[in-house]
Design a protein around this motif. Structure first.
Motif, PDB file in Angstrom:
ATOM      1  N   HIS A 160      20.199 -18.392  66.541  1.00 41.68           N
ATOM      2  CA  HIS A 160      21.161 -18.283  65.454  1.00 41.68           C
ATOM      3  C   HIS A 160      21.933 -16.972  65.553  1.00 41.68           C
ATOM      4  CE1 HIS A 160      22.510 -17.976  61.227  1.00 41.68           C
ATOM      5  NE2 HIS A 160      22.716 -19.262  61.448  1.00 41.68           N
TER       6      HIS A 160
ATOM      7  N   ARG B 286      24.433 -17.260  68.222  1.00 37.59           N
ATOM      8  CA  ARG B 286      25.498 -18.232  67.970  1.00 37.59           C
ATOM      9  C   ARG B 286      26.693 -17.606  67.241  1.00 37.59           C
ATOM     10  NH1 ARG B 286      24.786 -24.023  65.008  1.00 37.59           N
ATOM     11  NH2 ARG B 286      26.381 -25.119  66.187  1.00 37.59           N
ATOM     12  N   ASN B 287      26.402 -16.712  66.311  1.00 43.74           N
ATOM     13  CA  ASN B 287      27.487 -16.097  65.543  1.00 43.74           C
ATOM     14  C   ASN B 287      28.429 -15.278  66.417  1.00 43.74           C
ATOM     15  OD1 ASN B 287      27.946 -16.486  62.704  1.00 43.74           O
ATOM     16  ND2 ASN B 287      25.776 -16.045  62.460  1.00 43.74           N
TER      17      ASN B 287
ATOM     18  N   LEU C 107      28.817 -15.612  69.487  1.00 42.97           N
ATOM     19  CA  LEU C 107      29.442 -16.551  70.419  1.00 42.97           C
ATOM     20  C   LEU C 107      30.655 -17.229  69.771  1.00 42.97           C
ATOM     21  CD1 LEU C 107      28.632 -17.407  73.287  1.00 42.97           C
ATOM     22  CD2 LEU C 107      27.589 -19.435  72.301  1.00 42.97           C
ATOM     23  N   THR C 108      30.497 -17.559  68.506  1.00 43.99           N
ATOM     24  CA  THR C 108      31.627 -18.161  67.777  1.00 43.99           C
ATOM     25  C   THR C 108      32.778 -17.158  67.677  1.00 43.99           C
ATOM     26  OG1 THR C 108      30.021 -19.412  66.500  1.00 43.99           O
ATOM     27  CG2 THR C 108      32.253 -19.363  65.639  1.00 43.99           C
TER      28      THR C 108
ATOM     29  N   LYS D  27      34.492 -17.201  70.871  1.00 43.25           N
ATOM     30  CA  LYS D  27      35.309 -18.423  70.981  1.00 43.25           C
ATOM     31  C   LYS D  27      36.625 -18.276  70.203  1.00 43.25           C
ATOM     32  CE  LYS D  27      32.910 -22.233  70.150  1.00 43.25           C
ATOM     33  NZ  LYS D  27      31.797 -22.956  69.503  1.00 43.25           N
ATOM     34  N   MET D  28      36.499 -17.678  69.032  1.00 38.29           N
ATOM     35  CA  MET D  28      37.692 -17.499  68.207  1.00 38.29           C
ATOM     36  C   MET D  28      38.694 -16.562  68.895  1.00 38.29           C
ATOM     37  SD  MET D  28      36.213 -17.190  64.372  1.00 38.29           S
ATOM     38  CE  MET D  28      35.831 -18.621  63.391  1.00 38.29           C
TER      39      MET D  28
ATOM     40  N   PHE E 106      40.329 -18.290  71.650  1.00 44.37           N
ATOM     41  CA  PHE E 106      41.342 -19.189  71.092  1.00 44.37           C
ATOM     42  C   PHE E 106      42.621 -18.422  70.795  1.00 44.37           C
ATOM     43  CE2 PHE E 106      43.440 -21.361  67.615  1.00 44.37           C
ATOM     44  CZ  PHE E 106      43.429 -22.685  68.043  1.00 44.37           C
TER      45      PHE E 106
ATOM     46  N   LEU F  29      18.494 -25.504  68.372  1.00 41.51           N
ATOM     47  CA  LEU F  29      18.296 -25.408  66.917  1.00 41.51           C
ATOM     48  C   LEU F  29      17.873 -26.746  66.330  1.00 41.51           C
ATOM     49  CD1 LEU F  29      21.254 -23.070  65.955  1.00 41.51           C
ATOM     50  CD2 LEU F  29      18.830 -22.583  65.693  1.00 41.51           C
TER      51      LEU F  29
ATOM     52  N   ARG G  85      14.325 -27.098  64.559  1.00 44.08           N
ATOM     53  CA  ARG G  85      14.346 -27.418  63.121  1.00 44.08           C
ATOM     54  C   ARG G  85      14.818 -28.850  62.959  1.00 44.08           C
ATOM     55  NH1 ARG G  85      17.342 -22.384  60.360  1.00 44.08           N
ATOM     56  NH2 ARG G  85      18.983 -23.140  61.701  1.00 44.08           N
TER      57      ARG G  85
ATOM     58  N   ASN H 183      29.221 -11.097  60.064  1.00 43.06           N
ATOM     59  CA  ASN H 183      29.664 -10.584  61.368  1.00 43.06           C
ATOM     60  C   ASN H 183      31.009  -9.862  61.209  1.00 43.06           C
ATOM     61  OD1 ASN H 183      31.011 -10.557  63.982  1.00 43.06           O
ATOM     62  ND2 ASN H 183      29.288 -11.836  64.691  1.00 43.06           N
TER      63      ASN H 183
ATOM     64  N   ASN I 281      25.761 -17.000  56.422  1.00 46.16           N
ATOM     65  CA  ASN I 281      24.883 -16.163  57.244  1.00 46.16           C
ATOM     66  C   ASN I 281      24.742 -14.754  56.679  1.00 46.16           C
ATOM     67  OD1 ASN I 281      27.418 -15.260  57.732  1.00 46.16           O
ATOM     68  ND2 ASN I 281      27.249 -15.199  59.968  1.00 46.16           N
TER      69      ASN I 281
ATOM     70  N   HIS J  29      32.066 -21.823  54.970  1.00 41.23           N
ATOM     71  CA  HIS J  29      32.359 -21.745  56.402  1.00 41.23           C
ATOM     72  C   HIS J  29      31.029 -21.509  57.116  1.00 41.23           C
ATOM     73  CE1 HIS J  29      34.524 -19.649  59.959  1.00 41.23           C
ATOM     74  NE2 HIS J  29      34.673 -20.955  60.058  1.00 41.23           N
TER      75      HIS J  29
ATOM     76  N   TYR K 240      27.756 -23.204  60.036  1.00 38.52           N
ATOM     77  CA  TYR K 240      27.277 -24.202  60.999  1.00 38.52           C
ATOM     78  C   TYR K 240      26.577 -25.294  60.198  1.00 38.52           C
ATOM     79  CZ  TYR K 240      27.976 -20.328  64.234  1.00 38.52           C
ATOM     80  OH  TYR K 240      28.520 -19.302  64.940  1.00 38.52           O
TER      81      TYR K 240
ATOM     82  N   GLU L 208      23.978 -26.916  60.843  1.00 35.75           N
ATOM     83  CA  GLU L 208      22.510 -26.785  60.826  1.00 35.75           C
ATOM     84  C   GLU L 208      22.039 -25.802  59.755  1.00 35.75           C
ATOM     85  OE1 GLU L 208      24.363 -26.342  63.534  1.00 35.75           O
ATOM     86  OE2 GLU L 208      23.913 -28.134  64.722  1.00 35.75           O
ATOM     87  N   GLU L 209      22.953 -24.943  59.311  1.00 38.09           N
ATOM     88  CA  GLU L 209      22.559 -23.948  58.318  1.00 38.09           C
ATOM     89  C   GLU L 209      22.501 -24.524  56.905  1.00 38.09           C
ATOM     90  OE1 GLU L 209      24.240 -19.745  60.159  1.00 38.09           O
ATOM     91  OE2 GLU L 209      25.563 -20.986  58.937  1.00 38.09           O
TER      92      GLU L 209
ATOM     93  N   GLU M  60      19.543 -28.661  51.558  1.00 33.24           N
ATOM     94  CA  GLU M  60      19.858 -29.640  50.510  1.00 33.24           C
ATOM     95  C   GLU M  60      20.083 -28.926  49.176  1.00 33.24           C
ATOM     96  OE1 GLU M  60      16.719 -32.479  50.649  1.00 33.24           O
ATOM     97  OE2 GLU M  60      17.575 -33.507  52.378  1.00 33.24           O
TER      98      GLU M  60
ATOM     99  N   GLU N   1      33.150 -26.512  59.364  1.00 29.30           N
ATOM    100  CA  GLU N   1      32.154 -26.086  60.348  1.00 29.30           C
ATOM    101  C   GLU N   1      32.707 -24.936  61.175  1.00 29.30           C
ATOM    102  OE1 GLU N   1      31.028 -28.993  63.233  1.00 29.30           O
ATOM    103  OE2 GLU N   1      29.266 -27.843  63.856  1.00 29.30           O
ATOM    104  N   LYS N   2      31.868 -23.942  61.389  1.00 27.89           N
ATOM    105  CA  LYS N   2      32.286 -22.798  62.212  1.00 27.89           C
ATOM    106  C   LYS N   2      32.503 -23.286  63.642  1.00 27.89           C
ATOM    107  CE  LYS N   2      30.316 -18.621  60.232  1.00 27.89           C
ATOM    108  NZ  LYS N   2      29.261 -17.624  60.344  1.00 27.89           N
ATOM    109  N   SER N   3      33.635 -22.950  64.179  1.00 26.81           N
ATOM    110  CA  SER N   3      33.898 -23.323  65.565  1.00 26.81           C
ATOM    111  C   SER N   3      34.820 -22.263  66.161  1.00 26.81           C
ATOM    112  CB  SER N   3      34.560 -24.706  65.620  1.00 26.81           C
ATOM    113  OG  SER N   3      35.839 -24.642  65.041  1.00 26.81           O
ATOM    114  N   GLY N   4      35.211 -22.497  67.384  1.00 25.29           N
ATOM    115  CA  GLY N   4      36.095 -21.522  68.015  1.00 25.29           C
ATOM    116  C   GLY N   4      37.523 -21.630  67.551  1.00 25.29           C
TER     117      GLY N   4
END
Lengths: 500, 138
Positions: free
Chosen positions: A284, A287-288, A290-291, A294-295, A298, A332, A336, B14, B59, B84, B86, B88-89, B92, B104-107
C-alpha cells in the motif's frame, strides 16, 4: 468398504453355537447335580429306614435273646438257693423282654417278621406259664418235680431263642438287601458322573475354544489393529463387529486426514495472514508513490514532444509501472480477500458468463474453447464474482501458456466424492506445453510463476477462492499433451459448512 | 460565480500527489487548498474562507477507520465530498453512501477533474458556468 464377511447358510451362527453349548453345559451340570442330590436323598432314606427298622429290629432281637437267657439263668439260680432276689430280678427281665417285644412290633414292617413275633409272643407266654409252675414247685420245695418241669421248659426256651435268631436273620437279610440297593444306586451315579464329567469338560473346552478363536482372538487383533481389513473367516456378530470397527477406523482416519489438512490450512492461513498484513502495508505504501509517478508521467506525456526513441522509452516506463501496479493490486487482493457473498447459482451459468467476458481475449489469443456439458450443473452456494475470477485465472493461464493459440475444453460434471459428498466439478484442460514436473508441486504457492511477467498469484487466488467455498482446486494432469485443472464445489444440498 | 471563486480542499497524505493535484486544479482556475491530515482539514474548513468541495483521499492517518469521513459528512453536510481512493481501501463504512462521488486513484488525473466539475454543477448549478471542453493535452 468391501464386505469381507461370508456368512454360510450351512454353518450355525456364532450366537447359536454358543447358546447350544452353554445350554448343553448347563443341562449336563444340572443333571449331575440333580442325580447327586437324588442319590444323597435316596441314601439318606435307605439309612434312615435301616436305622429305624432293620437295625432297631436287630437290636430288639438281640435284646430278646439276652433277656430270655437271663431269665433262664435266674430261674436256675433260684432252683439252687431259693433266694427271692433272683425272682425279683427275673421279674425285671420279664418286663424288659415284654418292652423289647413291644418295640419290635412297633418297628416291624414285614409280614414274616410279624408272624415270627407272634410266635415269639405266644411261645413266651407259654414259657412264662410253665416257668411260674416250676418256681411254684421250687417254692413248695418240690424240687424233684420242679427240676423235671424245669428241664422240660428248656425246649420251649430254645424254641423262643431260635425264633429270635430267625427274626434277627430276617433283618440281617434286609440290611444286606439295602446295602445291595445302595451299591446299585452308587454304581448308577458313578456311571452318570463318568459320562457327565467328560461331557461337561468337552462342552467347556469347546466353549473355551470358540471364545478364544472366534471372539477373543479377533478382538485382540482388532484392538492391536493387526488387520487392515475384516478377517475373512469372521461371520455373524464378530464379522459385523469387525466390519463396524473397520468402518470406524476408516472414519477416524478420514477425520484425522481432514483435521490434519484443516490444521495445515489454518497454519498456512495464519502465516499468510501475518506475512500478508505486513506485506500489504508495504504494498500500500508503494502504491501511493507509484500513483504519483503515474500522474507525473501522464502530465509529462501531455506536454512533451518526444521523438520515436524517447517515445519508446516512455512507453516502456509506463508499461513497467502498469505492471508494478498490477502486481501490487493482485497482491493486495490476495492478502485481503474480499468477503464471500454466496448466492444460489449453477456453476454452468458462471462458466458461460466467464467465457462471455473473455470472448475478445480468447479470440485475440487464437484460443478455441469447447464446453462439454450433458446438462446444466445443479445449484451451488457460491460467490459468482469470485468463482468467475477463479475460473478466469485458469483460462487466462492457459491462454498465456499457448503462445500460438490452442484449444481449451471445459468439462462439467457432478459426482459423489467420499468423504465430501456430492460435488460439482469443472475441469479446465488445455493442449499447451504443460507445467514442468519440478514445478507441479508449487503451482498453488503465492508468488510462484514460470511466466516472465507473471505475478505468481493467479492460481493462489483461485485456490483460495475454491477453498473458501468448501471445495478445492486440483492440478489433475500436466504433460506434453497439456494441462488440466479440476475445480470442485459442494452442491447446495451437501454444502453445510460454507466458510466465509 | 467564476471558477476562481470556487474553493476546493484536497486532503491527501502524499505531499507530491497533493502538489500535483493542486497544480492540476489551479490550472483549471479553482482556488485550491490542501491538507495532509484531519486536523488540517477541519482547520481549513473552519476558516473564514468558504470551501465548496472536498477531495478526500482515505490514506490519511485517520482514514476511513479513524472516523474522518464520518466527522466530515456529519459536521459539514453541505459540503460535497469526492472520495479519491483505491477501491481496495474502501470498507463497508455506511458513511460512504453520503459522499457525492468516488473516483478510483489512477495515473490519469482527468477522471478526478471531470468528476469535480460534475459534482460542482450538481451542487452549485448557479455557481458554475457550462464547462467548456477541457483543453486536451493528450
Amino acid at each position: 468398504m468391501v464386505d469381507k464377511t461370508h456368512p454360510s447358510p450351512r454353518r450355525f451362527s456364532l450366537r447359536l453355537k454358543l447358546l447350544s453349548l452353554l445350554i448343553g453345559l448347563v443341562v449336563a451340570t444340572l443333571a449331575v447335580a440333580g442325580m447327586t442330590l437324588w442319590y444323597v436323598y435316596a441314601t439318606q432314606n435307605i439309612f434312615q429306614h435301616m436305622e429305624k427298622s432293620d437295625i432297631s429290629a436287630l437290636l430288639s432281637a438281640q435284646g430278646l435273646e439276652k433277656e430270655l437267657m437271663a431269665q433262664q439263668g435266674l430261674t436256675t439260680y433260684y432252683s439252687l438257693d431259693h433266694n427271692e432276689q433272683w425272682l425279683v430280678r427275673l421279674e425285671k427281665h420279664n418286663m424288659q423282654f415284654e418292652t423289647l417285644l413291644s418295640k419290635a412290633r412297633e418297628t416291624n414292617y414285614l409280614d414274616q417278621g410279624r408272624t415270627i413275633l407272634n410266635s415269639i409272643e405266644s411261645d413266651y407266654l407259654r414259657y412264662i406259664h410253665s416257668r411260674s409252675e416250676v418256681i411254684d414247685l421250687y417254692k413248695k420245695n418240690h424240687n424233684k418235680e420242679g427240676v423235671e418241669l424245669h428241664r422240660k421248659i428248656r425246649t420251649r426256651f430254645q424254641s423262643i431263642y431260635d425264633l429270635c435268631e430267625q427274626y434277627k436273620q430276617l433283618h440281617q437279610e434286609r440290611i444286606r438287601l439295602a446295602a445291595v440297593n445302595y451299591k446299585e444306586h452308587a454304581k448308577f451315579l458313578t456311571v452318570l458322573s463318568l459320562a457327565a464329567v467328560p461331557l461337561s469338560a468337552i462342552l467347556a473346552v469347546w466353549i473355551g475354544f470358540i471364545l478364544i478363536k472366534r471372539i477373543l482372538d479377533p478382538i485382540r487383533r482388532l484392538s492391536r489393529l493387526e488387520e487392515k481389513g475384516a478377517p475373512d473367516f469372521l461371520s455373524g456378530e464378530m464379522g459385523a463387529l469387525s466390519e463396524r470397527m473397520q468402518n470406524l477406523l476408516d472414519d477416524v482416519e478420514n477425520a484425522y486426514d481432514m483435521l490434519q489438512h484443516s490444521r495445515d490450512q489454518v497454519e498456512q492461513s495464519e502465516k499468510m495472514a501475518t506475512v500478508g498484513k505486513l506485506a500489504a502495508g508495504m504494498a500500500h505504501s508503494i502504491r501511493n508513490p507509484l500513483t504519483s509517478v503515474k500522474m507525473r508521467l501522464f502530465s509529462l506525456e501531455r506536454s512533451l514532444d518526444l521523438d520515436s526513441v524517447q517515445k519508446e522509452d516512455f512507453e516502456v516506463i509506463s508499461e513497467e509501472i502498469r505492471h508494478l501496479d498490477t502486481i501490487i493490486r493482485n497482491f493486495l487482493e490476495f492478502s485481503r480477500p474480499p468477503k464471500l457473498r454466496p448466492q444460489v447459482v449453477s456453476p454452468s451459468d458462471l462458466v458461460d458468463s466467464t467465457l462471455a467476458l473473455l470472448s475478445h481475449r480468447l479470440e485475440s489469443c487464437g484460443v478455441v474453447v469447447t464446453v462439454c456439458r450433458r446438462e446444466k450443473l445443479p445449484i451451488v452456494n457460491a460467490d459468482p464474482e469470485q468463482f468467475k475470477e477463479a475460473l478466469m485465472n485458469l483460462i487466462l493461464n492457459s491462454c498465456e501458456s499457448m503462445v500460438d493459440g490452442g484449444k481449451i475444453s471445459i468439462t462439467e460434471d457432478s459426482m459423489t466424492i467420499v468423504p465430501y459428498g456430492k460435488m460439482a466439478t469443472v475441469t479446465v484442460a488445455d493442449n499447451g506445453p504443460g507445467i514442468p514436473t519440478s514445478f507441479r508441486d508449487d503451482v498453488f504457492k503465492p508468488f510462484y510463476s514460470t511466466k516472465e511477467e507473471g505475478t505468481g498469484l493467479g492460481l493462489s487466488i483461485s485456490n483460495r477462492i475454491m477453498t473458501e467455498h468448501g471445495g478445492w482446486l486440483h492440478l489433475k494432469d500436466s504433460g506434453v499433451q497439456g494441462t488440466s485443472f479440476v475445480m470442485a464445489l459442494p452442491l447446495k444440498e451437501a454444502s453445510t459448512w460454507l466458510r466465509s | 460565480m467564476q471558477r476562481t471563486e470556487v474553493r476546493i480542499l484536497i486532503v491527501e497524505r502524499n505531499r507530491r500527489m497533493r502538489d500535483f493535484l493542486r497544480r492540476e486544479f489551479s490550472r483549471r482556475n479553482f482556488i485550491v487548498e490542501d491538507a495532509a491530515n484531519g486536523n488540517e482539514l477541519f482547520s481549513k474548513l473552519d476558516s473564514e474562507s468558504p470551501t465548496h468541495l472536498v477531495v478526500l483521499a482515505v490514506n490519511t492517518p485517520e482514514g476511513l477507520d479513524g472516523g474522518l469521513l464520518q466527522q466530515l459528512v456529519t459536521n459539514y453536510p453541505n459540503i460535497p465530498v469526492i472520495l479519491h481512493s483505491y477501491l481496495e481501501e474502501l470498507s463497508e463504512d455506511p458513511f460512504l453512501q453520503k459522499v457525492a462521488a468516488m473516483v478510483e486513484k489512477s495515473g490519469n488525473p482527468e477522471n478526478l477533474t471531470r468528476m469535480v466539475s460534475v459534482v460542482l454543477k450538481r451542487y452549485y448549478p448557479d455557481l458554475i458556468e457550462d464547462d467548456k471542453p477541457e483543453k486536451s493535452y493528450v
